[in-house]
Write an enzyme that holds these catalytic residues in place. Sequence first.
Site, PDB file in Angstrom:
ATOM      1  N   GLU A 128      -0.089 -52.437   4.918  1.00  0.00           N
ATOM      2  CA  GLU A 128       0.835 -52.133   3.816  1.00  0.00           C
ATOM      3  C   GLU A 128       1.505 -53.388   3.274  1.00  0.00           C
ATOM      4  O   GLU A 128       1.912 -53.421   2.129  1.00  0.00           O
ATOM      5  CB  GLU A 128       1.923 -51.153   4.279  1.00  0.00           C
TER       6      GLU A 128
ATOM      7  N   LYS B 194       2.822 -40.667  -2.273  1.00  0.00           N
ATOM      8  CA  LYS B 194       3.972 -39.762  -2.088  1.00  0.00           C
ATOM      9  C   LYS B 194       4.226 -39.001  -3.390  1.00  0.00           C
ATOM     10  O   LYS B 194       4.471 -37.798  -3.383  1.00  0.00           O
ATOM     11  CB  LYS B 194       5.226 -40.553  -1.695  1.00  0.00           C
TER      12      LYS B 194
ATOM     13  N   HIS C  24     -17.959 -51.666  24.659  1.00  0.00           N
ATOM     14  CA  HIS C  24     -19.051 -50.697  24.751  1.00  0.00           C
ATOM     15  C   HIS C  24     -19.162 -49.892  23.469  1.00  0.00           C
ATOM     16  O   HIS C  24     -19.673 -48.773  23.472  1.00  0.00           O
ATOM     17  CB  HIS C  24     -18.820 -49.785  25.961  1.00  0.00           C
TER      18      HIS C  24
HETATM   19  O1  PA5 Z   1       6.579 -49.033   5.350  1.00  0.00           O
HETATM   20  C1  PA5 Z   1       6.871 -48.083   4.639  1.00  0.00           C
HETATM   21  O2  PA5 Z   1       7.816 -48.142   3.859  1.00  0.00           O
HETATM   22  C2  PA5 Z   1       6.164 -46.744   4.708  1.00  0.00           C
HETATM   23  O3  PA5 Z   1       4.926 -46.772   5.282  1.00  0.00           O
HETATM   24  C3  PA5 Z   1       7.064 -45.741   5.437  1.00  0.00           C
HETATM   25  O4  PA5 Z   1       7.295 -46.179   6.742  1.00  0.00           O
HETATM   26  C4  PA5 Z   1       6.497 -44.332   5.470  1.00  0.00           C
HETATM   27  O5  PA5 Z   1       5.983 -43.977   4.220  1.00  0.00           O
HETATM   28  C5  PA5 Z   1       7.585 -43.334   5.857  1.00  0.00           C
HETATM   29  O6  PA5 Z   1       8.643 -43.440   4.973  1.00  0.00           O
HETATM   30  P1  PA5 Z   1      10.084 -42.892   5.287  1.00  0.00           P
HETATM   31  O7  PA5 Z   1      10.587 -43.528   6.525  1.00  0.00           O
HETATM   32  O8  PA5 Z   1      10.887 -43.263   4.077  1.00  0.00           O
HETATM   33  O9  PA5 Z   1       9.961 -41.403   5.446  1.00  0.00           O
END
Ligand code: PA5
Length: 450
Positions: free
Chosen positions: A281, A417, A302
Amino acid sequence: MIGISFFLGASFGRDEGKWAEYLGETKPRLAEAAGWVRENAAGDKSGFGWYNLPDQNTEELKKISAWLSGYDAIIHVGIGGSALGNLMLHQALLPMYLNERAEHPHFYLADNPDPEKAAAIWERVKGSRVALVGVSKSGATAETMSQFLWFRSKMKDSGVNPDENTLVITDPKGGVFRSFAGTVKCRSLEIPPSVGGRYSVLSNCGLISAAALGADTTKLLAGAASMRKFIETAGSDANPALTLAAIHRFHELNGRPMAVLMPYSNRMETFSEWFAQLWGESVGKDGKGTTPVRALGAIDQHSQVQLYTAGPDDKLYTLINIASRREEITLPQVDEESLVSLAYLSGQRLGEMLGYEAQSTAAALVKAGRPVVWIELDKLNEESLGALIFFYEYVTAVTGHLMGINPFDQPGVEQGKHYTYGLMGRGEYSGDAKEAGEYFGLIKKSEIKA
Ligand code: PA5
């Protein structure tokens, strides 16, 4: 001494000449990147808050984790950065097969909104003393909110006051969880605004369940602080975090679009999961980035190592070994004639064997001309784990900076989202629903049914 060694002697693979040149050119950029992290963190700028987490006040965390530890079961609802760090800390630090022990609390993670899993969790915990922990930085994510609503209703149906048994961990101001906590007066903890989801493992978000289940979070943070100090004070030629960031960028530029992380330890399997989110990300932007690949030694010897050694030269490999494991097993003498060919194993130690397997894979990769980074932990404990977490957060941020992208945003995640909100009928996202429908329609227009 933190007790982590970084061995970078074969990290350039077949490109030794090019690497020396790249490193020479990149040194001023690395020095600039170190300043960029330090200065922005000092100003608590958005995205840089992870750098300051080792200094956080943990009084409230300790109070609430003590309360949580009195329950039979904890249902933790959260996903991505609000879940993976928890699993990683538990696996690395807590007794294995935690939920099979008589001691409580047991821990259940509701991350994927799979109804079979959610129903199975409730089946396991109903009738016992259950705490519901909702974790979401944004306080909006559909996977988390949907399951939070469902578990809350199950608690209510079973005659329990959910508000008295709920904790939410979220942004101090924004999002549904924050307003909910304000209204029902349930317990709540904050994730600092400057800390992004995937960088939040050392905030209340990741620490809470580990603390409630018995991990020493003070030592975790102390480990992170030691690594921060080490990185800040190491000269640029002896700074493995800056060098590793350059190594990652170098291989991306030289036709290696994948980064394999392969710990030789079951306790670190979910470290790779956590890393995969952090890395993917953070650096996957603007057509750039390398794909994180999770592997586990020796199992993937393996499964994947054939490909790693003889397939295309398109990956950077990082192997993590632990010199001294918490448990060691000495193998018995062979006691049966038909097993005599196994006598070479007698008296040997299983953990040592795992270490030799890691060496074998590393040697085979180097023989095949593949770039290998070797990281060795003297021990896996709170201090070394905290240090390694901080190390990788730093490497990720600096690699993103070298790439010229923002390592702290996640527009691709947000788009997913928004499509989901729209498809679930959330009014203000109707445009997203339409767009998702159009693109999905392109897939559906050709069907072959079997
Ligand atoms: O790094 C990020 O911002 C995302 O991957 C979030 O961790 C994930 O989408 C969950 O979001 P939230 O904690 O706002 O529910």
